[in-house]
Design an enzyme around this catalytic site. Sequence first.
Site, short mmCIF file in Angstrom:
data_model
loop_
_atom_site.label_atom_id
_atom_site.label_comp_id
_atom_site.label_asym_id
_atom_site.label_seq_id
_atom_site.Cartn_x
_atom_site.Cartn_y
_atom_site.Cartn_z
CE LYS A 9 -0.26 8.52 -3.00
NZ LYS A 9 -1.89 8.13 -2.70
CG PHE A 57 -10.81 4.08 -3.30
CD1 PHE A 57 -9.05 4.29 -3.95
CD2 PHE A 57 -10.58 3.06 -2.98
CE1 PHE A 57 -8.38 3.27 -3.59
CE2 PHE A 57 -9.81 1.98 -2.38
CZ PHE A 57 -8.76 2.29 -3.35
NE ARG A 102 0.88 6.27 2.98
CZ ARG A 102 1.07 4.89 1.95
NH1 ARG A 102 0.77 4.29 2.95
NH2 ARG A 102 0.56 5.53 0.95
CG ASN A 112 -1.43 8.22 1.17
OD1 ASN A 112 -1.79 8.68 0.17
ND2 ASN A 112 -2.11 6.74 1.43
CG HIS A 115 2.26 4.24 -5.02
ND1 HIS A 115 1.30 3.91 -4.36
CD2 HIS A 115 2.93 4.31 -5.57
CE1 HIS A 115 1.57 2.82 -5.01
NE2 HIS A 115 2.83 2.74 -5.88
CD GLU A 126 3.58 0.80 -8.29
OE1 GLU A 126 4.43 1.30 -7.74
OE2 GLU A 126 2.47 0.51 -8.35
#
Length: 132
Positions: A9, A57, A102, A112, A115, A126
């Site tokens: 991320k 969220f 993490r 975090n 993914h 995905e």
Amino acid sequence: MEETLSIIKPDGVGKKIIGTIFKRFEDAGLEIVNIKRLTLTTEKAGEFYYMHKDRPFYPELVKFMTSGPCVPFVIKGENAILKVRELMGATDPSEADAGTIRADFADSIDKNIIHGSDSKESAEREISFFFD
Ligand code: CMP
């Protein structure tokens, strides 16, 4: 053999730990078989995380995922889906086992670092989301 999708991320890219993360997977016997670096649009991030669209969220998640470049990549190996999830640690870094990605690098459940697909079905969706 299984394939799974992971994303470093924007916080992971910003912390310059792409190499560190790749090394953890390679040291665990997994193979990285495809890699991209891109910045998600709001539309694409929203589509990727559509299953969370009614969660409180979701707006923050989409905003964060579009805040800078991310690195989606495909990992291959025996039980790759489970192994990747074990190496990442729990979604909330305060609950992640010591030595996981993490636990070592993430600041919060929102930021975090990484993914990983949570099932065979998610992995298929995905992977094809990012790679032809
Ligand atoms: P990820 O595995 O990318 O999937 C959805 C993301 O939403 C998750 O990691 C977290 O970064 C973020 N998130 C924020 N709050 C929560 C929550 N309460 N439960 C699950 N995911 C959350």
